[in-house]
Design a protein around this motif. Sequence first.
Motif, PDB file in Angstrom:
ATOM      1  N   ARG A 274      -3.847   0.756  -2.950  1.00 55.87           N
ATOM      2  CA  ARG A 274      -3.108  -0.483  -3.193  1.00 55.87           C
ATOM      3  C   ARG A 274      -2.346  -0.359  -4.503  1.00 55.87           C
ATOM      4  O   ARG A 274      -2.897   0.030  -5.528  1.00 55.87           O
ATOM      5  CB  ARG A 274      -4.052  -1.688  -3.243  1.00 55.87           C
ATOM      6  N   ARG A 275      -1.076  -0.688  -4.457  1.00 58.68           N
ATOM      7  CA  ARG A 275      -0.226  -0.640  -5.649  1.00 58.68           C
ATOM      8  C   ARG A 275      -0.138  -2.041  -6.243  1.00 58.68           C
ATOM      9  O   ARG A 275       0.311  -2.981  -5.588  1.00 58.68           O
ATOM     10  CB  ARG A 275       1.167  -0.134  -5.281  1.00 58.68           C
ATOM     11  N   VAL A 276      -0.579  -2.172  -7.485  1.00 55.56           N
ATOM     12  CA  VAL A 276      -0.626  -3.477  -8.149  1.00 55.56           C
ATOM     13  C   VAL A 276       0.163  -3.406  -9.451  1.00 55.56           C
ATOM     14  O   VAL A 276      -0.028  -2.475 -10.252  1.00 55.56           O
ATOM     15  CB  VAL A 276      -2.092  -3.891  -8.439  1.00 55.56           C
TER      16      VAL A 276
ATOM     17  N   GLY B 184       5.706  -3.889 -21.656  1.00 53.92           N
ATOM     18  CA  GLY B 184       6.316  -3.516 -20.387  1.00 53.92           C
ATOM     19  C   GLY B 184       5.376  -3.710 -19.212  1.00 53.92           C
ATOM     20  O   GLY B 184       4.279  -4.270 -19.354  1.00 53.92           O
ATOM     21  N   GLU B 185       5.834  -3.216 -18.061  1.00 54.82           N
ATOM     22  CA  GLU B 185       5.042  -3.299 -16.833  1.00 54.82           C
ATOM     23  C   GLU B 185       4.968  -1.938 -16.177  1.00 54.82           C
ATOM     24  O   GLU B 185       5.841  -1.074 -16.369  1.00 54.82           O
ATOM     25  CB  GLU B 185       5.654  -4.312 -15.861  1.00 54.82           C
ATOM     26  N   VAL B 186       3.917  -1.758 -15.387  1.00 57.45           N
ATOM     27  CA  VAL B 186       3.708  -0.477 -14.709  1.00 57.45           C
ATOM     28  C   VAL B 186       2.945  -0.744 -13.421  1.00 57.45           C
ATOM     29  O   VAL B 186       2.137  -1.678 -13.351  1.00 57.45           O
ATOM     30  CB  VAL B 186       2.945   0.513 -15.614  1.00 57.45           C
ATOM     31  N   ASP B 187       3.215   0.040 -12.400  1.00 50.22           N
ATOM     32  CA  ASP B 187       2.447  -0.043 -11.157  1.00 50.22           C
ATOM     33  C   ASP B 187       1.207   0.844 -11.268  1.00 50.22           C
ATOM     34  O   ASP B 187       1.297   2.012 -11.663  1.00 50.22           O
ATOM     35  CB  ASP B 187       3.279   0.411  -9.963  1.00 50.22           C
ATOM     36  N   VAL B 188       0.073   0.285 -10.913  1.00 49.39           N
ATOM     37  CA  VAL B 188      -1.190   1.022 -10.918  1.00 49.39           C
ATOM     38  C   VAL B 188      -1.704   1.085  -9.483  1.00 49.39           C
ATOM     39  O   VAL B 188      -1.729   0.075  -8.769  1.00 49.39           O
ATOM     40  CB  VAL B 188      -2.229   0.349 -11.836  1.00 49.39           C
ATOM     41  N   GLU B 189      -2.089   2.285  -9.068  1.00 47.02           N
ATOM     42  CA  GLU B 189      -2.590   2.472  -7.703  1.00 47.02           C
ATOM     43  C   GLU B 189      -4.113   2.486  -7.718  1.00 47.02           C
ATOM     44  O   GLU B 189      -4.719   3.245  -8.454  1.00 47.02           O
ATOM     45  CB  GLU B 189      -2.029   3.762  -7.109  1.00 47.02           C
TER      46      GLU B 189
ATOM     47  N   LEU C  50       0.830  -1.190   0.000  1.00 46.42           N
ATOM     48  CA  LEU C  50       0.000   0.000   0.000  1.00 46.42           C
ATOM     49  C   LEU C  50       0.869   1.246   0.000  1.00 46.42           C
ATOM     50  O   LEU C  50       2.009   1.229   0.466  1.00 46.42           O
ATOM     51  CB  LEU C  50      -0.910   0.012   1.228  1.00 46.42           C
ATOM     52  N   VAL C  51       0.321   2.327  -0.527  1.00 46.51           N
ATOM     53  CA  VAL C  51       0.961   3.640  -0.470  1.00 46.51           C
ATOM     54  C   VAL C  51      -0.062   4.624   0.070  1.00 46.51           C
ATOM     55  O   VAL C  51      -1.277   4.414  -0.053  1.00 46.51           O
ATOM     56  CB  VAL C  51       1.464   4.103  -1.859  1.00 46.51           C
ATOM     57  N   ILE C  52       0.428   5.707   0.679  1.00 43.02           N
ATOM     58  CA  ILE C  52      -0.528   6.713   1.145  1.00 43.02           C
ATOM     59  C   ILE C  52      -1.142   7.404  -0.070  1.00 43.02           C
ATOM     60  O   ILE C  52      -0.487   7.595  -1.095  1.00 43.02           O
ATOM     61  CB  ILE C  52       0.122   7.719   2.108  1.00 43.02           C
TER      62      ILE C  52
ATOM     63  N   ALA D 205     -15.033  -0.059 -19.351  1.00 43.40           N
ATOM     64  CA  ALA D 205     -16.148  -0.664 -18.617  1.00 43.40           C
ATOM     65  C   ALA D 205     -15.720  -1.940 -17.898  1.00 43.40           C
ATOM     66  O   ALA D 205     -16.244  -2.266 -16.829  1.00 43.40           O
ATOM     67  CB  ALA D 205     -17.302  -0.960 -19.580  1.00 43.40           C
ATOM     68  N   ALA D 206     -14.747  -2.658 -18.468  1.00 41.99           N
ATOM     69  CA  ALA D 206     -14.280  -3.901 -17.865  1.00 41.99           C
ATOM     70  C   ALA D 206     -13.223  -3.657 -16.788  1.00 41.99           C
ATOM     71  O   ALA D 206     -12.761  -4.612 -16.157  1.00 41.99           O
ATOM     72  CB  ALA D 206     -13.721  -4.818 -18.946  1.00 41.99           C
ATOM     73  N   GLY D 207     -12.836  -2.397 -16.611  1.00 34.91           N
ATOM     74  CA  GLY D 207     -11.865  -2.079 -15.565  1.00 34.91           C
ATOM     75  C   GLY D 207     -10.419  -2.148 -16.001  1.00 34.91           C
ATOM     76  O   GLY D 207      -9.517  -2.163 -15.153  1.00 34.91           O
ATOM     77  N   TYR D 208     -10.174  -2.171 -17.318  1.00 33.54           N
ATOM     78  CA  TYR D 208      -8.802  -2.155 -17.818  1.00 33.54           C
ATOM     79  C   TYR D 208      -8.401  -0.701 -18.096  1.00 33.54           C
ATOM     80  O   TYR D 208      -8.943  -0.070 -19.017  1.00 33.54           O
ATOM     81  CB  TYR D 208      -8.675  -2.983 -19.100  1.00 33.54           C
ATOM     82  N   PRO D 209      -7.475  -0.146 -17.311  1.00 35.74           N
ATOM     83  CA  PRO D 209      -7.109   1.267 -17.504  1.00 35.74           C
ATOM     84  C   PRO D 209      -6.540   1.526 -18.899  1.00 35.74           C
ATOM     85  O   PRO D 209      -5.644   0.826 -19.364  1.00 35.74           O
ATOM     86  CB  PRO D 209      -6.047   1.510 -16.429  1.00 35.74           C
TER      87      PRO D 209
END
Length: 206
Positions: A131-133, A200-205, A6-8, A156-160
């Motif tokens: 939450r950082r995922v 690539g990869e990325v962190d999503v909060e 988690l992050v603030i 709509a499916a929740g994919y940013p």
Amino acid sequence: MPDPLLVIARDGEHEIEIQRSRFLCRLVRVPDAEAAAAVIAEVRREHWSATHNCTAFRVGRAGEVQRSSDDGEPAGTAGVPMLEVLLRRELTDVVAVVTRYFGGVKLGAGGLVRAYGRAVSETVDVVGVLRRVRHTRFLLAVPHADAGRLENALRAAGYPVVDVGYGRDVAITATAADPEGFHGWLAAQTGGSVEAVEVGEVDVEI
């Protein structure tokens, strides 16, 4: 890969008063130990007349770098309980500085441990957490006629959706926490006509 932490949600401050002593906690998001040290130095300059400026920070994707300081309080009564709050709340990339203005009443070791821990814990509640995922980033080349519908379906499916570029085809960049599930979803949506290329990869909060 380590479990997500988690992050603030934002930087912030919160103050409590115990036996006339003021405990002012500042929480700041930081990317590394150097940034944490800069925040600590800034608070100490701002509150140069305070009795103590005690600190704790935790940084790194797995929170692997962590340090604390009692800044003159009895050993283990300030920085350690502050760091324990960050650990218990599973927080990373954050620095906590608790500034104490002494009110004339000694709290004892147990009282100090509770006071410093409470100051940080209450401030975390005030600023909130995310939450950082870790997400995989995908690039989709979509015909113009289908781009709008697919972009709406992704959202709509929740994919940013992080980018949309226009050329011969529409290039949509989206992210997903479950790559295999995303490929299956995309095939069902497009009949297998659109390929998702991992870029690539990325962190999503969240």
